[in-house]
Every structure is written in structure tokens, then in C-alpha cells.
Design an enzyme around this catalytic site. Structure first.
Site, short mmCIF file in Angstrom:
data_model
loop_
_atom_site.label_atom_id
_atom_site.label_comp_id
_atom_site.label_asym_id
_atom_site.label_seq_id
_atom_site.Cartn_x
_atom_site.Cartn_y
_atom_site.Cartn_z
N LYS A 1 0.86 -1.20 0.00
CA LYS A 1 0.00 0.00 0.00
C LYS A 1 0.89 1.24 0.00
O LYS A 1 0.62 2.23 -0.70
CB LYS A 1 -0.93 -0.03 1.22
N ASP B 1 -4.84 4.99 -15.80
CA ASP B 1 -5.93 4.26 -15.15
C ASP B 1 -5.40 3.57 -13.89
O ASP B 1 -4.80 2.49 -13.96
CB ASP B 1 -6.47 3.24 -16.17
C1 MEV Z 1 0.60 4.75 4.87
O1 MEV Z 1 -0.18 5.34 3.88
C2 MEV Z 1 1.59 3.77 4.27
C3 MEV Z 1 2.44 2.97 5.25
O2 MEV Z 1 1.60 2.29 6.19
C4 MEV Z 1 3.24 2.01 4.45
C5 MEV Z 1 4.01 1.00 5.27
O3 MEV Z 1 3.58 0.63 6.39
O4 MEV Z 1 5.03 0.51 4.74
C6 MEV Z 1 3.31 3.88 6.07
#
Ligand code: MEV
Length: 438
Positions: A280, A296
Site C-alpha cells: 500500500k 488508469d
Molecule cells: C501509509 O499510507 C503507508 C504505510 O503504512 C506504508 C508502510 O507501512 O510501509 C506507512
């Protein structure tokens, strides 16, 4: 209240707004004026945006920020990012600057193959079908020449058209699995048009194929559509430096940092719960540039996560290792991106973003986007394994709270000074501002 409506799409924009405001809002006038306040005063520009989608009532703003100092294969970029989450642009900028003085990002496009499939049912002798598809290969290409001519001039076109037997999964189910090269376009329209043409050729040729019996001639096409899963449209981004060169303010012991950093990537490789959050963070960087450049992001998201699970388990997209006294940190991701077609020549800010990046080819954009993903991941892992993520995050969040409270410059200064010495939390910030205002 009956909230169903027929013919909504036929209403004018104003009529749509009036219906929405009066049907769903206690204060219809306020709702209407909010929507209007987000219209662009330049009517032509507004019309352009209205026409991107259907049933448009207003614009929905997202901020565009810039992460400068991205050194990628020796060239320095200022990277445009469109994202709603605070800290992301700051993290990308910080990581870009960190690596700029340590050799920058080394990136490489490994392949750019796109995929599409015609899903169909065939009842009969499979060996005859195999011969048939092999014999009509030329026909597939000839019949779609009117679609491929332009693409071929740009260096793209059809790569392969292969029959795949899927009857072990679903009775009588086969595919034409086709691969394409789409040059600087993402290629969805090109691929889908080619596939629909392949389907027509498949059905048409089968109808008169002498070797087939009546049942075999009756090929039933279920659907023809590109696949957003592009495991051979891959870009790699890497950073590396001598372990001692990692030293800086929050990294007093570079070896301990490098070892902890590598361990954090190993955890994300081994452990799905962590892998999802780890990825993420990578997508914070990737999506923001994908959005800014009018690509996209749903297609990118779908492909990336399928790729992360390609060996049957969802894993991290990036890896790290220590070798010969150096820390290596790299990422491989599938990115089907375009720098022509779609929104690229329509949305003024997309045009701006592409010009800012030096009007990149699709392959160059893949490399920039991958570097943004790796930078983001580096920043997150560095925070997580050193100070913790909340310190930086809450500083940014504090700004949001100050905005929410329409804080004056004086209040902002007082709040900043106070939270230099005290731990930041939402509640603490709110109560401090309210205390100031008493
Ligand atoms: C937050 O948007 C993204 C993080 O949680 C990514 C990660 O934990 O590596 C900081």
C-alpha cells in the site's frame, strides 16, 4: 421518500443538480451552491471536464503536489503527484533527495507485453481446433490490418495469438490468448478492437471450415477483452549505496539500520498482513503519479496486486539485501501505462504533468512511476524502522487540524511551538487550539 428516478441522464446539468439537492438535502440551496462553487469559471474548461464522464454535476478536487530531486538513470525529474493523503509527497521528496546524493535510482523496463483474450466455447475434437487456430493465424492478422496499421507505424502491433485449452476448469472453454505491443499508448482500445475482430474471424472461419462437423462449426464467443494482468509488462527500479553512506541524522548506526531495513522487507515478503500494508505504501507513490499523468489507477492496482500474489501467496513487491558492504533495495512491478491517448491530450493538468516530466515515452514513464513507488517504500520503511511512522505523520496531520479550525498565523505558530515539545495526537491538538481560543 421515493428516491428512484428514470431518465436522470436526460436531465440537463442544472436539472440534475436541482433534483439531487431537493431530494437528498435538508438545505437544497446550500447543496446547490456548494456544487456550483466547485465549477470552473472558464466555461470551456468546465465543459471539457463535464464530458469526461456521465451525469457530471461538479468537479471533485484532489491536490497536485511536486516531489523534486528524483534522479533516475542520471536525469533529474520533478515528479507530479496527485493524492489526498498528507505526508506522501513529503516522504517521496525526502527519499528522492536522500538517494539523489547516493547515485539516484537505476531503472529498467524488462518487457512491455500487453495481453487480451477471446473467451469461447467449442464442442468437439480439440485436435481439429488446434489445427484450425494454427491455420487461420494469417487471417486473424489480415482481418485486423485496418486496426493494426497505425499501431505498427508506432512500433506496436499484435505479437502472438495462441489457443489455450481451459476445459479442465470449465467444460468446452477455450481462449485465444493474444499478446500485443502498444508503444506509447496504454492500448486498451486497440487491444479490445483487435480482440473483437479476432472473435469475428474465429466465428466466420469456423462456419465454413470443412474439417469441422456442424457442432464444431458452432463456436460460441462469450467475451473479448484485454487482461489488466500484465506479468510481462514489468519495470524494475533499484537504489544502492555503501552501508556507511546511509549515515544521516536519524541513521546514526548505518549497519544496524541496513540490517533492520532488510529484515523489514523480509517480513513483508514472508507475511501477507504486512505485505499488503508494505505494498500500500508503494502504491501511495505509484498511484499518485499514475493519477497525475492521467493513467488508469484501477488497472494498475489490479495488476500490481495480482502480480504480488503470483506464486500463490501475496508478498511484498520490493526486496532488499546486503552484499559486499552495500545495501541494495529494489522493486519490480507490472505497469501498463500510456503517454498518448486517453486523458493525456485532453486534461490540461495531465498535459502539464507530462510536460513537466519532459514528455516521456510510456517506457520512461514506467521507470519514473516505479522510482516513485520505491522512494515511497524507502521512506516508509526508514520511518518504521527508526523513529516510527507517527512522528512525521502527525506533524502533517497537525496541519490538517489547523486548517479544519481555520487557525490564524499566530495560532499556527503557537501550536507548532507547543508541539515541538509535546507528543502530537488529534485530541491533544484539538484541545490545545480550543484552550488557546478561550
Ligand atoms: C501509509 O499510507 C503507508 C504505510 O503504512 C506504508 C508502510 O507501512 O510501509 C506507512
Amino acid at each position: 421518500m421515493n428516491q428512484a428516478i428514470s431518465g436522470f441522464s436526460k436531465l440537463s446539468k442544472i436539472e440534475k443538480i436541482k433534483w439531487i439537492a431537493s431530494t437528498y438535502f435538508a438545505n437544497a440551496d446550500a447543496a446547490e451552491s456548494l456544487l456550483r462553487s466547485y465549477w470552473n469559471s472558464d466555461e470551456k474548461l468546465q465543459q471539457l471536464h463535464d464530458d469526461f464522464i456521465e451525469n457530471t454535476i461538479t468537479n471533485f478536487y484532489l491536490p497536485m503536489g511536486i516531489a523534486p530531486n528524483f534522479v533516475i538513470n542520471g536525469r533529474t525529474y520533478s515528479v507530479p503527484m496527485v493524492i489526498e493523503e498528507s505526508s506522501v509527497v513529503a516522504a517521496a521528496s525526502k527519499a528522492a533527495k536522500f538517494w539523489a546524493s547516493r547515485g539516484g535510482f537505476a531503472t529498467e523496463v524488462i518487457d512491455t507485453e500487453k495481453i487480451g483474450q477471446v473467451h469461447f466455447l467449442f464442442e468437439g475434437d480439440t485436435t481439429k481446433l488446434i489445427r484450425f487456430v494454427s491455420d487461420i493465424q494469417q487471417k486473424f492478422r489480415e482481418n485486423s490490418a485496418f486496426l493494426t496499421q497505425n499501431m505498427e507505424k508506432r512500433g506496436g502491433g499484435i505479437r502472438t495469438i495462441e489457443l489455450r485449452d481451459k476445459t479442465a476448469e470449465i467444460p468446452h472453454y477455450f481462449q485465444l490468448h493474444a499478446t500485443f505491443e502498444t508503444a506509447d499508448s496504454m492500448g486498451a482500445n486497440f487491444i479490445n478492437s483487435c480482440l473483437e475482430q479476432f472473435a469475428k474471424t474465429l466465428i466466420g472461419e469456423a462456419e465454413t471450415w470443412l474439417d469441422f462437423n456442424e457442432k464444431e462449426r458452432d463456436i460460441k464467443v462469450v467475451m473479448s477483452i484485454l487482461s489488466n494482468y500484465v506479468p510481462d509488462c514489468i519495470v524494475r527500479a533499484e537504489v544502492s549505496c555503501l552501508i556507511e553512506d546511509l549515515a544521516e541524522k536519524n541513521i546514526p548506526d548505518p549497519r544496524a539500520f541496513a540490517e533492520k531495513f532488510v529484515l523489514a522487507t523480509e517480513i513483508a515478503h514472508a507475511e501477507t498482513f504486512r505485505a499488503v500494508t508494505h505494498n500500500k505504501g508503494i502504491m501511495n507513490g505509484i498511484d499518485a503519479v499514475v493519477l497525475a499523468t492521467g493513467n488508469d489507477f484501477r488497472a494498475i492496482e489490479a495488476a500490481v496486486h495480482a502480480y504480488a500474489a503470483r506464486d500463490g501467496k501475496y508478498r511484498s513487491l520490493s526486496r532488499a539485501a546486503i552484499r559486499d558492504g552495500k545495501l541494495y533495495f529494489w522493486l519490480e512491478v507490472p505497469l501498463a501505462l500510456g503517454t498518448v491517448g486517453g486523458l493525456t491530450s485532453l486534461h490540461p493538468l495531465v498535459k502539464f504533468a507530462l510536460e513537466l516530466l519532459g514528455k516521456p515515452s510510456a517506457q520512461e514513464l514506467m521507470q519514473i512511476v516505479a522510482a516513485a513507488g520505491l522512494a515511497q517504500n524507502f521512506a516508509a520503511l526508514r520511518s518504521l524502522t527508526t523513529t516510527g511512522i507517527q512522528e512525521g505523520h502527525m506533524k502533517m496531520h497537525l496541519n490538517n487540524i489547523l486548517n479544519q479550525y481555520n487557525a490564524t498565523d499566530e495560532e499556527r505558530e503557537k501550536v507548532r511551538r507547543h508541539f515541538k515539545k509535546h507528543a502530537i495526537s488529534h485530541a491533544a491538538a484539538v484541545s490545545y487550539i480550543e484552550e488557546l481560543r478561550k
